[in-house]
Motif scaffolding. Structure first.
Motif, mmCIF file in Angstrom:
data_model
loop_
_atom_site.group_PDB
_atom_site.id
_atom_site.type_symbol
_atom_site.label_atom_id
_atom_site.label_comp_id
_atom_site.label_asym_id
_atom_site.label_seq_id
_atom_site.Cartn_x
_atom_site.Cartn_y
_atom_site.Cartn_z
ATOM 1 N N ALA A 26 0.828 -1.212 0.000
ATOM 2 C CA ALA A 26 0.000 0.000 0.000
ATOM 3 C C ALA A 26 0.861 1.260 0.000
ATOM 4 C CB ALA A 26 -0.925 -0.011 1.208
ATOM 5 N N GLN A 27 1.920 1.260 0.795
ATOM 6 C CA GLN A 27 2.812 2.416 0.845
ATOM 7 C C GLN A 27 3.498 2.641 -0.497
ATOM 8 O OE1 GLN A 27 5.429 1.552 4.141
ATOM 9 N NE2 GLN A 27 3.770 1.661 5.647
ATOM 10 N N ALA A 28 3.949 1.557 -1.110
ATOM 11 C CA ALA A 28 4.605 1.671 -2.421
ATOM 12 C C ALA A 28 3.621 2.158 -3.471
ATOM 13 C CB ALA A 28 5.199 0.322 -2.828
ATOM 14 N N PRO A 145 0.898 -7.920 -13.910
ATOM 15 C CA PRO A 145 1.777 -9.054 -14.204
ATOM 16 C C PRO A 145 2.588 -9.544 -13.006
ATOM 17 C CG PRO A 145 1.902 -7.425 -15.966
ATOM 18 C CD PRO A 145 1.110 -6.795 -14.857
ATOM 19 N N THR A 146 3.017 -8.616 -12.159
ATOM 20 C CA THR A 146 3.868 -8.999 -11.029
ATOM 21 C C THR A 146 3.046 -9.273 -9.786
ATOM 22 O OG1 THR A 146 5.692 -7.635 -11.879
ATOM 23 C CG2 THR A 146 5.800 -8.298 -9.558
ATOM 24 N N GLY A 147 3.064 -10.524 -9.329
ATOM 25 C CA GLY A 147 2.466 -10.860 -8.044
ATOM 26 C C GLY A 147 3.546 -10.783 -6.978
ATOM 27 N N VAL A 148 3.128 -10.647 -5.718
ATOM 28 C CA VAL A 148 4.106 -10.504 -4.633
ATOM 29 C C VAL A 148 3.924 -11.640 -3.636
ATOM 30 C CG1 VAL A 148 5.010 -9.022 -2.823
ATOM 31 C CG2 VAL A 148 4.037 -7.994 -4.888
ATOM 32 N N PHE A 149 4.949 -12.478 -3.516
ATOM 33 C CA PHE A 149 4.944 -13.555 -2.532
ATOM 34 C C PHE A 149 6.047 -13.293 -1.521
ATOM 35 C CE2 PHE A 149 6.566 -17.478 -0.774
ATOM 36 C CZ PHE A 149 5.412 -18.094 -0.327
ATOM 37 N N ALA A 151 7.893 -15.132 1.837
ATOM 38 C CA ALA A 151 8.103 -16.163 2.849
ATOM 39 C C ALA A 151 8.638 -15.481 4.103
ATOM 40 C CB ALA A 151 9.095 -17.206 2.338
ATOM 41 N N THR A 152 8.674 -16.205 5.199
ATOM 42 C CA THR A 152 9.138 -15.628 6.466
ATOM 43 C C THR A 152 10.517 -15.007 6.319
ATOM 44 O OG1 THR A 152 7.848 -17.258 7.715
ATOM 45 C CG2 THR A 152 9.617 -16.139 8.880
ATOM 46 N N GLU A 153 11.391 -15.674 5.588
ATOM 47 C CA GLU A 153 12.770 -15.201 5.433
ATOM 48 C C GLU A 153 12.870 -13.895 4.647
ATOM 49 O OE1 GLU A 153 13.828 -17.885 1.474
ATOM 50 O OE2 GLU A 153 14.267 -18.632 3.467
ATOM 51 N N ASP A 154 11.798 -13.525 3.924
ATOM 52 C CA ASP A 154 11.836 -12.302 3.121
ATOM 53 C C ASP A 154 11.661 -11.038 3.963
ATOM 54 O OD1 ASP A 154 12.161 -13.497 0.580
ATOM 55 O OD2 ASP A 154 10.046 -14.048 0.572
ATOM 56 N N PHE A 155 11.154 -11.194 5.191
ATOM 57 C CA PHE A 155 10.960 -10.023 6.045
ATOM 58 C C PHE A 155 12.224 -9.750 6.846
ATOM 59 C CE2 PHE A 155 6.632 -11.610 5.367
ATOM 60 C CZ PHE A 155 5.990 -10.445 4.972
ATOM 61 N N GLY A 156 13.241 -9.306 6.135
ATOM 62 C CA GLY A 156 14.521 -9.023 6.779
ATOM 63 C C GLY A 156 15.239 -7.912 6.060
ATOM 64 N N SER A 157 16.430 -7.620 6.516
ATOM 65 C CA SER A 157 17.198 -6.520 5.932
ATOM 66 C C SER A 157 18.270 -6.997 4.962
ATOM 67 C CB SER A 157 17.862 -5.696 7.049
ATOM 68 O OG SER A 157 18.679 -6.536 7.863
ATOM 69 N N GLY A 158 18.349 -8.302 4.759
ATOM 70 C CA GLY A 158 19.372 -8.845 3.876
ATOM 71 C C GLY A 158 18.949 -8.853 2.424
ATOM 72 N N GLU A 159 19.574 -9.754 1.656
ATOM 73 C CA GLU A 159 19.289 -9.846 0.220
ATOM 74 C C GLU A 159 17.839 -10.239 -0.043
ATOM 75 O OE1 GLU A 159 20.855 -12.296 -3.746
ATOM 76 O OE2 GLU A 159 22.019 -12.328 -1.870
ATOM 77 N N ALA A 160 17.296 -11.153 0.785
ATOM 78 C CA ALA A 160 15.909 -11.580 0.602
ATOM 79 C C ALA A 160 14.957 -10.405 0.794
ATOM 80 C CB ALA A 160 15.566 -12.701 1.588
ATOM 81 N N GLY A 161 15.220 -9.581 1.804
ATOM 82 C CA GLY A 161 14.392 -8.408 2.038
ATOM 83 C C GLY A 161 14.472 -7.416 0.895
ATOM 84 N N HIS A 162 15.649 -7.286 0.307
ATOM 85 C CA HIS A 162 15.826 -6.389 -0.837
ATOM 86 C C HIS A 162 15.045 -6.907 -2.045
ATOM 87 C CE1 HIS A 162 17.729 -3.651 -3.674
ATOM 88 N NE2 HIS A 162 18.028 -4.697 -4.430
ATOM 89 N N LEU A 164 12.326 -8.744 -2.002
ATOM 90 C CA LEU A 164 10.899 -8.503 -1.748
ATOM 91 C C LEU A 164 10.552 -7.057 -2.040
ATOM 92 C CD1 LEU A 164 8.099 -9.250 -0.699
ATOM 93 C CD2 LEU A 164 8.936 -8.810 1.631
ATOM 94 N N SER A 165 11.375 -6.139 -1.591
ATOM 95 C CA SER A 165 11.120 -4.714 -1.831
ATOM 96 C C SER A 165 11.089 -4.412 -3.325
ATOM 97 C CB SER A 165 12.209 -3.875 -1.146
ATOM 98 O OG SER A 165 12.000 -2.499 -1.382
ATOM 99 N N SER A 166 11.971 -5.059 -4.090
ATOM 100 C CA SER A 166 12.004 -4.850 -5.544
ATOM 101 C C SER A 166 10.717 -5.353 -6.192
ATOM 102 C CB SER A 166 13.208 -5.573 -6.153
ATOM 103 O OG SER A 166 14.416 -5.025 -5.663
ATOM 104 N N ARG A 167 10.226 -6.522 -5.753
ATOM 105 C CA ARG A 167 8.986 -7.054 -6.303
ATOM 106 C C ARG A 167 7.802 -6.154 -5.952
ATOM 107 N NH1 ARG A 167 11.200 -11.805 -4.171
ATOM 108 N NH2 ARG A 167 9.621 -11.960 -2.505
ATOM 109 N N VAL A 168 7.793 -5.658 -4.730
ATOM 110 C CA VAL A 168 6.717 -4.762 -4.301
ATOM 111 C C VAL A 168 6.712 -3.493 -5.153
ATOM 112 C CG1 VAL A 168 5.956 -3.243 -2.429
ATOM 113 C CG2 VAL A 168 6.559 -5.620 -1.934
ATOM 114 N N GLN A 169 7.878 -2.920 -5.373
ATOM 115 C CA GLN A 169 7.970 -1.693 -6.171
ATOM 116 C C GLN A 169 7.527 -1.919 -7.611
ATOM 117 O OE1 GLN A 169 8.544 1.380 -5.141
ATOM 118 N NE2 GLN A 169 8.872 0.733 -3.024
#
Length: 224
Positions: A26-28, A145-149, A151-162, A164-169
């Motif tokens: 929503a913020q994005a 076209p882009t869906g956002v999934f 996983a638990t590991e995606d809610f972090g500050s590492g590469e996985a979190g980055h 997720l942020s890219s997919r959201v954007q």
């Protein structure tokens, strides 16, 4: 112009990762719509707060409660929808499905939609294309076209979190382009989707009533 964006979050706990993802999208989305010179009015609906209304509606043959009727009208009147569900048994949650079972078949015609899901493991990521996308295609929504999934590991500050942020954007950008174009098409160049959607919440009764005499026209009432 203000665009009304409705966020449907099917998380059951409080707080929930589903709501966290919904808020991030929503913020994005608000930022992307703002970047296009318009304003986003975001409203979040927690489906767990509708659980009793949905159960009552199902148990009474589809007659919605006043609260559910209000939600149905909000959904059909929105300019775009962000739908986020946790994954239960390899698909969307029962609560999530109950809401869409309660909608009129014309409630989401040409509605821009972002689909999103959360789960404990990335093994459930195919739920977006195997469950959510077919559901909204059946309801004639326009799914980005882009869906956002997540996983638990995606809610972090590492590469996985980055990632997720890219997919959201990316999803938010695709969504904002559809929402802003919906009522501002230029004649001869961009179709005005708003003229084509003709959504119906199914809450309001039709004002057109066929006279009873017309219904019985040509019938004598005698057994043949």
């Amino acid at each position: 112009m203000t665009r009304r964006i409705l966020v449907l979050s099917a998380g059951l706990s409080q707080p929930s990762s589903t709501r966290m993802l919904a808020d991030q999208i929503a913020q994005a989305t608000a930022a992307q719509i703002g970047a296009r010179g318009e304003e986003a009015q975001i409203e979040v609906i927690e489906l767990r707060e509708l659980a009793m209304d949905l159960a009552t509606t199902m148990a009474t043959g589809g007659i919605p409660t006043p609260h559910l009727s209000e939600v149905k009208e909000k959904i059909s009147a929105a300019d775009g929808l962000i739908a986020v569900t946790p994954v239960f048994t390899a698909s969307y949650s029962g609560l999530f499905k109950m809401l869409f079972d309660a909608l009129d078949t014309n409630a989401l015609n040409n509605m821009p939609v972002i689909i999103a899901a959360t789960a404990g493991t990335a093994r459930h990521s195919l739920v977006l294309d195997h469950a959510l996308r077919p559901l909204f295609s059946y309801l004639r929504a326009t799914v980005v076209p882009t869906g956002v999934f997540a996983a638990t590991e995606d809610f972090g500050s590492g590469e996985a979190g980055h990632d997720l942020s890219s997919r959201v954007q990316r999803a938010a950008s695709e969504f904002a382009a559809l929402v802003v174009a919906e009522k501002s098409g230029v004649g001869g160049f961009v179709p005005n989707i708003g003229d084509q959607r003709k959504r119906d919440s199914g809450v309001q009764l039709s004002q057109t009533v066929t006279p009873f005499a017309q219904l019985l026209k040509g019938r004598t009432g005698t057994a043949g």
